[in-house]
Design an enzyme around this catalytic site. Structure first.
Site, short mmCIF file in Angstrom:
data_model
loop_
_atom_site.label_atom_id
_atom_site.label_comp_id
_atom_site.label_asym_id
_atom_site.label_seq_id
_atom_site.Cartn_x
_atom_site.Cartn_y
_atom_site.Cartn_z
N ILE A 20 0.82 -1.20 0.00
CA ILE A 20 0.00 0.00 0.00
C ILE A 20 0.86 1.26 0.00
CG2 ILE A 20 -1.59 1.35 1.42
CD1 ILE A 20 -2.96 -1.30 2.16
N ARG A 40 13.11 0.94 6.14
CA ARG A 40 14.35 0.38 6.70
C ARG A 40 15.25 -0.25 5.65
NH1 ARG A 40 11.82 -3.32 11.39
NH2 ARG A 40 10.54 -3.90 9.58
N VAL A 62 10.68 3.62 11.86
CA VAL A 62 9.71 4.57 12.41
C VAL A 62 9.61 4.48 13.92
CG1 VAL A 62 8.36 4.70 10.29
CG2 VAL A 62 7.75 3.01 12.04
N TYR A 153 -2.78 -6.33 17.30
CA TYR A 153 -2.86 -5.46 16.14
C TYR A 153 -4.13 -4.60 16.19
CZ TYR A 153 -3.12 -4.22 11.12
OH TYR A 153 -3.21 -3.57 9.92
N LYS A 157 -4.39 -0.49 16.26
CA LYS A 157 -5.06 0.28 15.22
C LYS A 157 -6.24 1.08 15.78
CE LYS A 157 -2.52 -0.65 11.62
NZ LYS A 157 -1.74 0.41 10.94
N THR A 188 -1.47 -7.56 -0.33
CA THR A 188 -0.12 -7.08 -0.02
C THR A 188 0.69 -8.19 0.62
OG1 THR A 188 -0.70 -6.35 2.21
CG2 THR A 188 -1.03 -4.77 0.42
#
Length: 255
Positions: A20, A40, A62, A153, A157, A188
């Site tokens: 994405i 990275r 990040v 996760y 989010k 992805t």
């Protein structure tokens, strides 16, 4: 383009070397923005530049606040002030809850939440000084609902959307908008890795695991990265100036 040309704007896309993030970088560049991709893997980032989908790259994790800030300062010095930020970098851990360790929760927080925080803190002040900015966090439908086997996760989010909504109120009169896009399961490498983890951790077949993901989408398919990129492109445009604090689902009607 629905949102107008982005010529004259410098966009930073974190996690911009694949999936994405790369689709977003390519869409922004095609709309006229100067694009820096951050991640990275220098080789993968350079491939995006060589393909004409970005104009430069920056190497940083990040999760490393100081490295992020230093690379963002360098990118701004080389290619102009950053006024479009797409905080895309992220990853998922797929495990049954009782096998999800505290370190899994901490890792998901560090990458998916603090990765956004570090990017925004490094760019927002200059946006406010100039009176214009667009911040888009790539969240997930996992920020709008729950899914089994990805509790850490989902929790992270959900936190990203809380950050977006609060920050949008703080910046509402500064010329900066803050929004999120929430893709469903997309085609992805992140979803590929998630499928691998589901198979490994649950013993289900790969086809069963894929069917579990696609059944959530009423259209019965994975979302294309380009579809997410189109939503980001609109939110970055001049004509989306009154849109802030929103979580735009790109999920075939799932939520």
């Amino acid at each position: 383009m629905a949102g107008g040309s982005l010529a004259g704007h410098h966009a930073l896309v974190t996690g911009g070397s694949r999936g994405i993030g790369r689709a977003i970088a390519a869409a922004l560049a095609a709309a006229g923005a100067t694009v820096t991709v951050l991640g990275r893997d220098a080789e993968a980032l350079d491939a995006v530049v060589q393909a004409g989908e970005a104009h430069g790259f920056a190497v940083a994790d990040v999760q490393d606040r100081d490295a992020m800030a230093a690379q963002i300062r360098l990118a701004a010095a080389e290619r102009g002030p950053i006024d479009l930020l797409v905080a895309n970098a992220g990853a998922a851990v797929s495990k049954p809850f009782l096998r999800t360790a505290p370190d899994d929760f901490a890792g998901m927080w560090s990458l998916n939440v603090m990765g956004v925080v570090h990017a925004v803190q490094a760019t927002l002040g200059a946006m406010q000084q100039r009176g214009f900015g667009r911040i888009v966090a790539v969240a997930s439908t996992a920020g709008l609902k729950g899914y089994p086997y990805v509790t850490a996760y989902c929790a992270a989010k959900h936190a990203v959307l809380g950050l977006v909504r609060s920050l949008a109120l703080e910046t509402a009169r500064t010329g900066v908008t803050v929004n999120a896009v929430c893709p469903g399961f997309a085609d992805t490498d992140l979803v590929t890795r998630s499928l691998d983890e589901i198979v490994r951790n649950t013993g289900r077949s790969r086809q069963d695991a894929l069917s579990e993901l696609t059944r959530h989408n009423p259209q019965g398919r994975l979302v294309a990265p380009s579809e997410v990129a189109d939503a980001v492109l609109w939110l970055c445009g001049e004509r989306a100036g009154s849109v802030t604090g929103q979580a735009v689902a790109v999920a075939g009607g799932e939520v």
